[in-house]
Design a protein around this motif. Structure first.
Motif, PDB file in Angstrom:
ATOM      1  N   VAL A  59      56.027  11.717   0.799  1.00  0.00           N
ATOM      2  CA  VAL A  59      55.154  12.660   0.095  1.00  0.00           C
ATOM      3  C   VAL A  59      54.432  13.581   1.076  1.00  0.00           C
ATOM      4  CG1 VAL A  59      53.253  12.853  -1.557  1.00  0.00           C
ATOM      5  CG2 VAL A  59      54.842  10.895  -1.684  1.00  0.00           C
ATOM      6  N   CYS A  60      54.534  14.883   0.855  1.00  0.00           N
ATOM      7  CA  CYS A  60      53.765  15.847   1.643  1.00  0.00           C
ATOM      8  C   CYS A  60      52.265  15.645   1.396  1.00  0.00           C
ATOM      9  CB  CYS A  60      54.145  17.278   1.266  1.00  0.00           C
ATOM     10  SG  CYS A  60      55.781  17.804   1.843  1.00  0.00           S
ATOM     11  N   THR A  61      51.455  16.066   2.353  1.00  0.00           N
ATOM     12  CA  THR A  61      50.005  15.982   2.222  1.00  0.00           C
ATOM     13  C   THR A  61      49.443  17.388   2.010  1.00  0.00           C
ATOM     14  OG1 THR A  61      49.933  14.078   3.715  1.00  0.00           O
ATOM     15  CG2 THR A  61      47.853  15.234   3.288  1.00  0.00           C
ATOM     16  N   PRO A  62      49.116  17.774   0.783  1.00  0.00           N
ATOM     17  CA  PRO A  62      48.530  19.108   0.563  1.00  0.00           C
ATOM     18  C   PRO A  62      47.161  19.213   1.225  1.00  0.00           C
ATOM     19  CG  PRO A  62      49.303  18.116  -1.501  1.00  0.00           C
ATOM     20  CD  PRO A  62      49.300  17.033  -0.473  1.00  0.00           C
ATOM     21  N   LEU A  63      46.904  20.355   1.834  1.00  0.00           N
ATOM     22  CA  LEU A  63      45.634  20.607   2.500  1.00  0.00           C
ATOM     23  C   LEU A  63      44.951  21.817   1.886  1.00  0.00           C
ATOM     24  CD1 LEU A  63      46.780  20.159   6.215  1.00  0.00           C
ATOM     25  CD2 LEU A  63      45.620  18.458   4.776  1.00  0.00           C
ATOM     26  N   THR A  64      43.636  21.842   1.979  1.00  0.00           N
ATOM     27  CA  THR A  64      42.878  23.025   1.578  1.00  0.00           C
ATOM     28  C   THR A  64      42.915  24.042   2.717  1.00  0.00           C
ATOM     29  OG1 THR A  64      40.798  22.278   2.536  1.00  0.00           O
ATOM     30  CG2 THR A  64      41.311  21.515   0.296  1.00  0.00           C
ATOM     31  N   PRO A  65      42.478  25.278   2.481  1.00  0.00           N
ATOM     32  CA  PRO A  65      42.400  26.249   3.585  1.00  0.00           C
ATOM     33  C   PRO A  65      41.494  25.772   4.725  1.00  0.00           C
ATOM     34  CG  PRO A  65      42.263  27.380   1.482  1.00  0.00           C
ATOM     35  CD  PRO A  65      42.192  25.908   1.174  1.00  0.00           C
ATOM     36  N   GLY A  74      54.183   9.450   6.351  1.00  0.00           N
ATOM     37  CA  GLY A  74      55.327   9.543   7.237  1.00  0.00           C
ATOM     38  C   GLY A  74      55.368  10.922   7.868  1.00  0.00           C
ATOM     39  N   SER A  75      56.518  11.293   8.396  1.00  0.00           N
ATOM     40  CA  SER A  75      56.647  12.583   9.082  1.00  0.00           C
ATOM     41  C   SER A  75      56.385  13.750   8.139  1.00  0.00           C
ATOM     42  CB  SER A  75      58.039  12.704   9.704  1.00  0.00           C
ATOM     43  OG  SER A  75      58.263  11.664  10.626  1.00  0.00           O
ATOM     44  N   SER A  76      56.959  13.719   6.943  1.00  0.00           N
ATOM     45  CA  SER A  76      56.759  14.815   5.993  1.00  0.00           C
ATOM     46  C   SER A  76      55.337  14.860   5.464  1.00  0.00           C
ATOM     47  CB  SER A  76      57.737  14.691   4.818  1.00  0.00           C
ATOM     48  OG  SER A  76      59.068  14.888   5.264  1.00  0.00           O
ATOM     49  N   SER A  77      54.607  13.759   5.621  1.00  0.00           N
ATOM     50  CA  SER A  77      53.188  13.729   5.244  1.00  0.00           C
ATOM     51  C   SER A  77      52.291  14.296   6.327  1.00  0.00           C
ATOM     52  CB  SER A  77      52.747  12.289   4.958  1.00  0.00           C
ATOM     53  OG  SER A  77      53.588  11.647   4.030  1.00  0.00           O
ATOM     54  N   GLU A  78      52.882  14.692   7.462  1.00  0.00           N
ATOM     55  CA  GLU A  78      52.113  15.163   8.613  1.00  0.00           C
ATOM     56  C   GLU A  78      51.171  14.084   9.140  1.00  0.00           C
ATOM     57  OE1 GLU A  78      51.046  19.645   8.267  1.00  0.00           O
ATOM     58  OE2 GLU A  78      51.232  18.936   6.192  1.00  0.00           O
ATOM     59  N   ALA A  79      51.602  12.827   9.073  1.00  0.00           N
ATOM     60  CA  ALA A  79      50.728  11.724   9.471  1.00  0.00           C
ATOM     61  C   ALA A  79      50.260  11.854  10.911  1.00  0.00           C
ATOM     62  CB  ALA A  79      51.449  10.392   9.284  1.00  0.00           C
ATOM     63  N   CYS A  99      72.172  20.875   0.274  1.00  0.00           N
ATOM     64  CA  CYS A  99      72.383  21.352   1.648  1.00  0.00           C
ATOM     65  C   CYS A  99      72.047  22.840   1.756  1.00  0.00           C
ATOM     66  CB  CYS A  99      73.836  21.116   2.074  1.00  0.00           C
ATOM     67  SG  CYS A  99      74.227  19.384   2.443  1.00  0.00           S
ATOM     68  N   ALA A 100      72.458  23.612   0.762  1.00  0.00           N
ATOM     69  CA  ALA A 100      72.139  25.044   0.775  1.00  0.00           C
ATOM     70  C   ALA A 100      70.631  25.258   0.677  1.00  0.00           C
ATOM     71  CB  ALA A 100      72.852  25.746  -0.375  1.00  0.00           C
ATOM     72  N   LEU A 101      69.946  24.470  -0.159  1.00  0.00           N
ATOM     73  CA  LEU A 101      68.500  24.580  -0.297  1.00  0.00           C
ATOM     74  C   LEU A 101      67.794  24.193   1.000  1.00  0.00           C
ATOM     75  CD1 LEU A 101      66.006  25.038  -2.129  1.00  0.00           C
ATOM     76  CD2 LEU A 101      66.208  22.630  -2.821  1.00  0.00           C
ATOM     77  N   PHE A 102      68.334  23.211   1.708  1.00  0.00           N
ATOM     78  CA  PHE A 102      67.707  22.715   2.933  1.00  0.00           C
ATOM     79  C   PHE A 102      67.643  23.785   4.022  1.00  0.00           C
ATOM     80  CE2 PHE A 102      67.615  20.291   6.942  1.00  0.00           C
ATOM     81  CZ  PHE A 102      66.533  19.458   6.705  1.00  0.00           C
ATOM     82  N   ARG A 103      68.468  24.807   3.924  1.00  0.00           N
ATOM     83  CA  ARG A 103      68.450  25.864   4.936  1.00  0.00           C
ATOM     84  C   ARG A 103      67.099  26.574   4.992  1.00  0.00           C
ATOM     85  NH1 ARG A 103      73.894  27.360   2.598  1.00  0.00           N
ATOM     86  NH2 ARG A 103      75.390  26.080   3.763  1.00  0.00           N
ATOM     87  N   MET A 104      66.285  26.411   3.963  1.00  0.00           N
ATOM     88  CA  MET A 104      64.943  27.004   3.989  1.00  0.00           C
ATOM     89  C   MET A 104      64.118  26.474   5.148  1.00  0.00           C
ATOM     90  SD  MET A 104      62.486  25.045   1.240  1.00  0.00           S
ATOM     91  CE  MET A 104      63.508  25.142  -0.198  1.00  0.00           C
ATOM     92  N   THR A 105      64.448  25.283   5.650  1.00  0.00           N
ATOM     93  CA  THR A 105      63.627  24.665   6.684  1.00  0.00           C
ATOM     94  C   THR A 105      63.718  25.400   8.019  1.00  0.00           C
ATOM     95  OG1 THR A 105      65.397  23.129   7.302  1.00  0.00           O
ATOM     96  CG2 THR A 105      63.836  22.405   5.603  1.00  0.00           C
ATOM     97  N   SER A 137      59.782  21.355  13.372  1.00  0.00           N
ATOM     98  CA  SER A 137      58.928  20.592  12.467  1.00  0.00           C
ATOM     99  C   SER A 137      57.985  21.508  11.709  1.00  0.00           C
ATOM    100  CB  SER A 137      58.140  19.545  13.257  1.00  0.00           C
ATOM    101  OG  SER A 137      57.269  18.825  12.415  1.00  0.00           O
ATOM    102  N   SER A 138      57.353  22.443  12.425  1.00  0.00           N
ATOM    103  CA  SER A 138      56.449  23.385  11.757  1.00  0.00           C
ATOM    104  C   SER A 138      57.183  24.193  10.703  1.00  0.00           C
ATOM    105  CB  SER A 138      55.824  24.329  12.785  1.00  0.00           C
ATOM    106  OG  SER A 138      55.023  23.629  13.707  1.00  0.00           O
ATOM    107  N   SER A 139      58.386  24.629  11.027  1.00  0.00           N
ATOM    108  CA  SER A 139      59.164  25.429  10.088  1.00  0.00           C
ATOM    109  C   SER A 139      59.539  24.628   8.847  1.00  0.00           C
ATOM    110  CB  SER A 139      60.420  25.952  10.787  1.00  0.00           C
ATOM    111  OG  SER A 139      61.182  26.764   9.923  1.00  0.00           O
ATOM    112  N   ALA A 140      60.002  23.389   9.055  1.00  0.00           N
ATOM    113  CA  ALA A 140      60.428  22.572   7.921  1.00  0.00           C
ATOM    114  C   ALA A 140      59.258  22.196   7.021  1.00  0.00           C
ATOM    115  CB  ALA A 140      61.127  21.312   8.425  1.00  0.00           C
ATOM    116  N   LEU A 141      58.165  21.706   7.625  1.00  0.00           N
ATOM    117  CA  LEU A 141      57.011  21.323   6.815  1.00  0.00           C
ATOM    118  C   LEU A 141      56.391  22.536   6.145  1.00  0.00           C
ATOM    119  CD1 LEU A 141      55.459  18.698   9.239  1.00  0.00           C
ATOM    120  CD2 LEU A 141      56.599  18.239   7.063  1.00  0.00           C
ATOM    121  N   GLY A 142      56.372  23.665   6.854  1.00  0.00           N
ATOM    122  CA  GLY A 142      55.865  24.889   6.251  1.00  0.00           C
ATOM    123  C   GLY A 142      56.709  25.319   5.071  1.00  0.00           C
ATOM    124  N   ALA A 143      58.034  25.169   5.196  1.00  0.00           N
ATOM    125  CA  ALA A 143      58.926  25.545   4.095  1.00  0.00           C
ATOM    126  C   ALA A 143      58.732  24.627   2.893  1.00  0.00           C
ATOM    127  CB  ALA A 143      60.378  25.512   4.567  1.00  0.00           C
TER     128      ALA A 143
END
Length: 314
Positions: free
Chosen positions: A17-23, A51-56, A250-256, A267-273
């Protein structure tokens, strides 16, 4: 109906699970709850926080605590919650195990020690010590790109035979070693219930065909329905449908890769995407990633939107 939360139930699709952050870079609890509902509504089988996608790696302890407490309270036993207890060495990891289990996590996920150069005997002691201290099952997190140690099959299965490990999340990217682990686990008569989960979003169909028990896909935050369809098709033996779904993902994953490597790390690109996609889909209020990661530009967010539209998600 409440689902069981023993280690035997930890199979299927378990998004990290990603960790949403405020501004202001606090945990956005409202967005986190919406994200959990987004995932649960898609039919996932569990949730992996911190985990990693949670920006732990970027979260202070108070943010880690907020994430676990929020998710555990919101799912209220309807889904098993695995929580990362990730830090450099055993005493610090044990503190995290204490914190996440006190908050109600159903299992903990632990890497090998890192920063120091660690011998396999010390890694075994690390997992044994944590298993003895943990009131819930311990899963190993095989993440050599981050901890610089590949967890070999004999080490993992030896610990499983002792009852110290309930399973492994394999994010090594080593498909040959992954298959060897599955084959070796199948051949052992002294191990039952050891779960092998793949963290490789792009080869889930292959991993499940090899005998994996489930998938922990970062992209599953964005398209959990797609991974549930993929898992269901694989379990039904409908490999043509599974391949088509996997290729769409796989095609959708290219957004990362929209920001890397020209302006930021992968990592910044993938989590940002992932966060931009969740924001565009109306799930989270703000796509900010934690400091010091570089934020996606408006143009890069626009590229993420194009990938979503092509995948039928906008």
């Amino acid at each position: 109906m409440t689902r069981p939360t023993s280690e035997a139930s930890l199979t299927g699709v378990v998004p990290p699970v990603c960790t949403p952050l405020t501004p202001e870079h606090e945990v956005d609890v409202g967005s986190l709850v919406r994200l959990v509902d987004h995932l649960a509504g898609a039919g996932v089988d569990g949730l992996f926080v911190l985990g990693s996608s949670s920006e732990a790696a970027y979260l202070p302890d108070r943010h880690r605590r907020t994430v676990v407490e929020t998710v555990v309270a919101h799912v209220a036993g309807q889904l098993p919650v695995l929580a990362g207890a990730i830090d450099m060495a055993t005493p610090r990891v044990r503190d995290h195990v204490d914190a996440v289990t006190a908050a109600g996590a159903d299992a903990v996920v632990v890497t090998a020690p890192f920063y120091t150069r660690t011998h396999p005997a010390e890694i075994v002691t690390h997992f044994r010590t944590l298993a003895a201290a943990s009131p819930v099952p311990v899963f190993a997190y095989d993440l050599p790109v981050s901890v610089h140690t590949k967890l070999p099959a004999d080490l993992l299965l030896g610990l499983a035979a002792e009852g110290a490990l309930a399973g492994v999340k394999d994010s090594s990217g080593d498909e040959g070693a992954f298959r060897e682990l599955l084959l070796a686990a199948r051949a052992r008569t002294d191990i039952t219930g050891f779960r092998v989960l793949t963290g490789a979003e792009l080869t889930v169909d292959a991993a499940l065909a090899m005998g994996a028990d489930g998938v922990v896909p970062g992209l599953g935050n964005v398209d959990p329905e797609g991974y549930v369809r993929l898992y269901t098709a694989c379990r039904a033996g409908d490999w043509d449908r599974a391949r088509a779904e996997q290729e769409r993902l796989c095609a959708l994953f290219r957004m990362t890769g929209v920001g890397a490597p020209s302006r930021m790390g992968g990592s910044s690109s993938a989590l940002g995407a992932f966060k931009a996609a969740l924001h565009l889909r109306g799930v989270i209020a703000c796509p900010a990633t934690a400091v010091p990661q570089v934020q996606l530009s408006p143009e890069e967010v626009g590229e993420v939107g194009k990938y979503l539209a092509a995948a039928g998600l906008l």
